[in-house]
Design a protein around this motif. Structure first.
Motif, mmCIF file in Angstrom:
data_model
loop_
_atom_site.group_PDB
_atom_site.id
_atom_site.type_symbol
_atom_site.label_atom_id
_atom_site.label_comp_id
_atom_site.label_asym_id
_atom_site.label_seq_id
_atom_site.Cartn_x
_atom_site.Cartn_y
_atom_site.Cartn_z
ATOM 1 N N ALA A 126 40.663 43.931 36.564
ATOM 2 C CA ALA A 126 39.367 44.593 36.428
ATOM 3 C C ALA A 126 38.315 43.914 37.298
ATOM 4 C CB ALA A 126 38.928 44.590 34.969
ATOM 5 N N VAL A 127 38.407 42.591 37.390
ATOM 6 C CA VAL A 127 37.467 41.833 38.213
ATOM 7 C C VAL A 127 37.812 41.974 39.689
ATOM 8 C CG1 VAL A 127 36.549 39.527 38.702
ATOM 9 C CG2 VAL A 127 37.029 40.200 36.339
ATOM 10 N N ARG A 128 39.082 41.763 40.033
ATOM 11 C CA ARG A 128 39.493 41.746 41.440
ATOM 12 C C ARG A 128 39.462 43.151 42.071
ATOM 13 N NH1 ARG A 128 39.564 37.307 39.626
ATOM 14 N NH2 ARG A 128 41.273 35.850 39.268
ATOM 15 N N THR A 129 39.959 44.149 41.329
ATOM 16 C CA THR A 129 40.099 45.494 41.893
ATOM 17 C C THR A 129 38.837 46.327 41.719
ATOM 18 O OG1 THR A 129 42.469 45.435 41.415
ATOM 19 C CG2 THR A 129 41.499 47.590 41.866
ATOM 20 N N TYR A 130 38.240 46.271 40.529
ATOM 21 C CA TYR A 130 37.087 47.117 40.242
ATOM 22 C C TYR A 130 35.754 46.390 40.423
ATOM 23 C CZ TYR A 130 40.471 50.357 38.195
ATOM 24 O OH TYR A 130 41.520 51.209 38.006
ATOM 25 N N GLY A 131 35.794 45.085 40.696
ATOM 26 C CA GLY A 131 34.561 44.330 40.897
ATOM 27 C C GLY A 131 33.747 44.136 39.637
ATOM 28 N N GLN A 132 34.406 44.248 38.474
ATOM 29 C CA GLN A 132 33.698 44.078 37.205
ATOM 30 C C GLN A 132 33.286 42.617 37.011
ATOM 31 O OE1 GLN A 132 33.197 47.795 35.455
ATOM 32 N NE2 GLN A 132 32.441 45.799 34.843
ATOM 33 N N THR A 133 32.291 42.427 36.180
ATOM 34 C CA THR A 133 31.900 41.095 35.726
ATOM 35 C C THR A 133 32.372 40.960 34.286
ATOM 36 O OG1 THR A 133 29.941 41.173 37.124
ATOM 37 C CG2 THR A 133 29.984 39.492 35.391
ATOM 38 N N LEU A 134 33.094 39.890 33.990
ATOM 39 C CA LEU A 134 33.722 39.740 32.689
ATOM 40 C C LEU A 134 33.376 38.386 32.080
ATOM 41 C CD1 LEU A 134 35.815 41.071 30.721
ATOM 42 C CD2 LEU A 134 37.573 39.843 31.975
ATOM 43 N N VAL A 135 32.945 38.418 30.830
ATOM 44 C CA VAL A 135 32.678 37.191 30.074
ATOM 45 C C VAL A 135 33.559 37.232 28.832
ATOM 46 C CG1 VAL A 135 30.952 35.804 28.869
ATOM 47 C CG2 VAL A 135 30.294 37.119 30.907
ATOM 48 N N MET A 136 34.422 36.236 28.698
ATOM 49 C CA MET A 136 35.416 36.232 27.622
ATOM 50 C C MET A 136 35.289 34.984 26.755
ATOM 51 S SD MET A 136 39.614 36.202 27.953
ATOM 52 C CE MET A 136 39.660 34.615 28.815
ATOM 53 N N LEU B 52 21.847 29.983 31.846
ATOM 54 C CA LEU B 52 22.979 30.160 32.760
ATOM 55 C C LEU B 52 22.757 31.393 33.611
ATOM 56 C CD1 LEU B 52 24.996 32.672 31.709
ATOM 57 C CD2 LEU B 52 25.559 30.996 29.959
ATOM 58 N N SER B 53 23.460 31.426 34.740
ATOM 59 C CA SER B 53 23.432 32.561 35.646
ATOM 60 C C SER B 53 24.844 32.818 36.136
ATOM 61 C CB SER B 53 22.510 32.265 36.837
ATOM 62 O OG SER B 53 22.600 33.298 37.811
ATOM 63 N N LEU B 54 25.314 34.065 35.992
ATOM 64 C CA LEU B 54 26.672 34.415 36.406
ATOM 65 C C LEU B 54 26.613 35.512 37.461
ATOM 66 C CD1 LEU B 54 28.492 34.537 32.952
ATOM 67 C CD2 LEU B 54 28.316 32.610 34.537
ATOM 68 N N PRO B 55 27.285 35.319 38.609
ATOM 69 C CA PRO B 55 27.292 36.339 39.655
ATOM 70 C C PRO B 55 28.135 37.551 39.264
ATOM 71 C CG PRO B 55 27.976 34.177 40.509
ATOM 72 C CD PRO B 55 28.025 34.110 39.017
ATOM 73 N N ALA B 56 27.843 38.672 39.882
ATOM 74 C CA ALA B 56 28.656 39.869 39.682
ATOM 75 C C ALA B 56 30.052 39.644 40.261
ATOM 76 C CB ALA B 56 27.996 41.068 40.349
ATOM 77 N N GLY B 57 31.026 40.337 39.676
ATOM 78 C CA GLY B 57 32.389 40.240 40.173
ATOM 79 C C GLY B 57 33.087 38.949 39.836
ATOM 80 N N THR B 58 32.682 38.323 38.721
ATOM 81 C CA THR B 58 33.291 37.058 38.301
ATOM 82 C C THR B 58 33.888 37.192 36.905
ATOM 83 O OG1 THR B 58 31.189 36.223 37.416
ATOM 84 C CG2 THR B 58 31.718 35.672 39.695
ATOM 85 N N PHE B 59 34.815 36.309 36.612
ATOM 86 C CA PHE B 59 35.505 36.255 35.317
ATOM 87 C C PHE B 59 35.225 34.870 34.735
ATOM 88 C CE2 PHE B 59 40.022 36.962 33.286
ATOM 89 C CZ PHE B 59 39.481 36.788 32.025
ATOM 90 N N THR B 60 34.430 34.837 33.661
ATOM 91 C CA THR B 60 34.020 33.579 33.045
ATOM 92 C C THR B 60 34.539 33.505 31.628
ATOM 93 O OG1 THR B 60 31.977 33.584 34.352
ATOM 94 C CG2 THR B 60 32.057 32.110 32.446
ATOM 95 N N ALA B 61 35.200 32.404 31.295
ATOM 96 C CA ALA B 61 35.626 32.151 29.917
ATOM 97 C C ALA B 61 34.619 31.211 29.261
ATOM 98 C CB ALA B 61 37.017 31.530 29.886
#
Length: 260
Positions: free
Chosen positions: A200-210, A42-51
């Motif tokens: 955290a994703v929208r404002t700080y541009g974090q990448t999150l995997v939950m 898999l490949s996940l872009p920066a600034g995304t929120f993936t469950a």
């Protein structure tokens, strides 16, 4: 199944934050082996929120552990922000401190430390400069600006989880991994924590995997990856709780149809 997340309507970038190449994880010795991950790519872009979702035993927690460098894959490679995760345990620990943040179900705060000290601890452990003003700013952003000198036991569960989120954000990691972050919270606190993760994703541009078992929690993500028997078997963009719950009921059928 190969998953490649492209930019879409929620303003993602095209920079790759996390990549797994044919990651396998096998537990046990010959003759008594259990395949937890069966070649996940898999490949996940920066600034995304993936469950990440799937039934018990599907491999979702193992996926998080391998992607975060907490377990070594049996095979395959993991890249975070373009850097391959490899080396001995000392090197992996250093890599995690520089690139990875964690939010756990049970908060993992140190009771002897204040809220501010808990938030800045990862920076101290990594030997990085501690900017207490920025840490206080992040704590204000998560609604705890008046709790800096409190101890964890003086806070509610929802407040403790907000401290854990602030702790992850302050270090500006390449990826934050959240393992059932709302599992120990009541509905109201869970909703507030999920809103903070979105922020955290929208404002700080974090990448999150939950990793989560809860369709309502998953619906806060940009996309949902579905696992079954250690394989990726589906992906949903802009999920709703109802659509996620429906998809979960059919994961077994999808696995059979894909010939796994």
């Amino acid at each position: 199944m190969t998953v490649s997340g492209g930019a879409h309507s929620r303003g993602m970038t095209n920079t790759e934050a996390l990549r797994l190449d044919e990651v396998r994880k096998v537990h046990g010795a010959d003759g008594n082996q259990v395949v937890a991950l069966a070649g996940v790519t898999l490949s996940l872009p920066a600034g995304t929120f993936t469950a990440v979702m799937g039934p018990s035993g599907s491999g979702k927690s193992t996926l998080l552990q391998c992607a975060a460098g907490l377990e070594r894959p049996t095979g395959g490679r993991v890249f975070v922000a373009g850097h391959e995760m490899k080396g001995d345990e000392t090197e992996l620990t250093k890599f995690r401190r520089e690139h990875i943040g964690f939010v756990f179900q049970h908060f993992n705060l140190l009771p002897a430390l204040t809220v501010l000290q808990n938030v800045t601890l990862p920076l101290r452990l990594a030997g990085r400069r501690v900017d207490e003003a920025r840490a206080a700013e992040v704590l204000r952003a998560v609604g705890l600006g008046d709790r800096l000198s409190h101890r964890p036991q003086e806070l509610s569960g929802g407040q403790q989880q907000r401290v854990a989120i602030a702790r992850a954000l302050v270090a500006s990691p390449s990826v934050i991994f959240a393992d059932e972050p709302t599992g120990a919270l009541d509905t109201r606190s869970a909703r507030a924590v999920l809103a903070l993760l979105q922020q955290a994703v929208r404002t700080y541009g974090q990448t999150l995997v939950m990793v989560t078992h809860d369709p309502v929690a998953a619906a806060h993500a940009d996309s949902v990856l579905f696992l079954a028997d250690g394989r990726l078997v589906g992906r949903m963009i802009d999920p709703t709780a109802e659509a996620v719950a429906e998809r979960l009921t059919h994961l077994g059928d999808e696995l059979v149809r894909k010939g796994a």
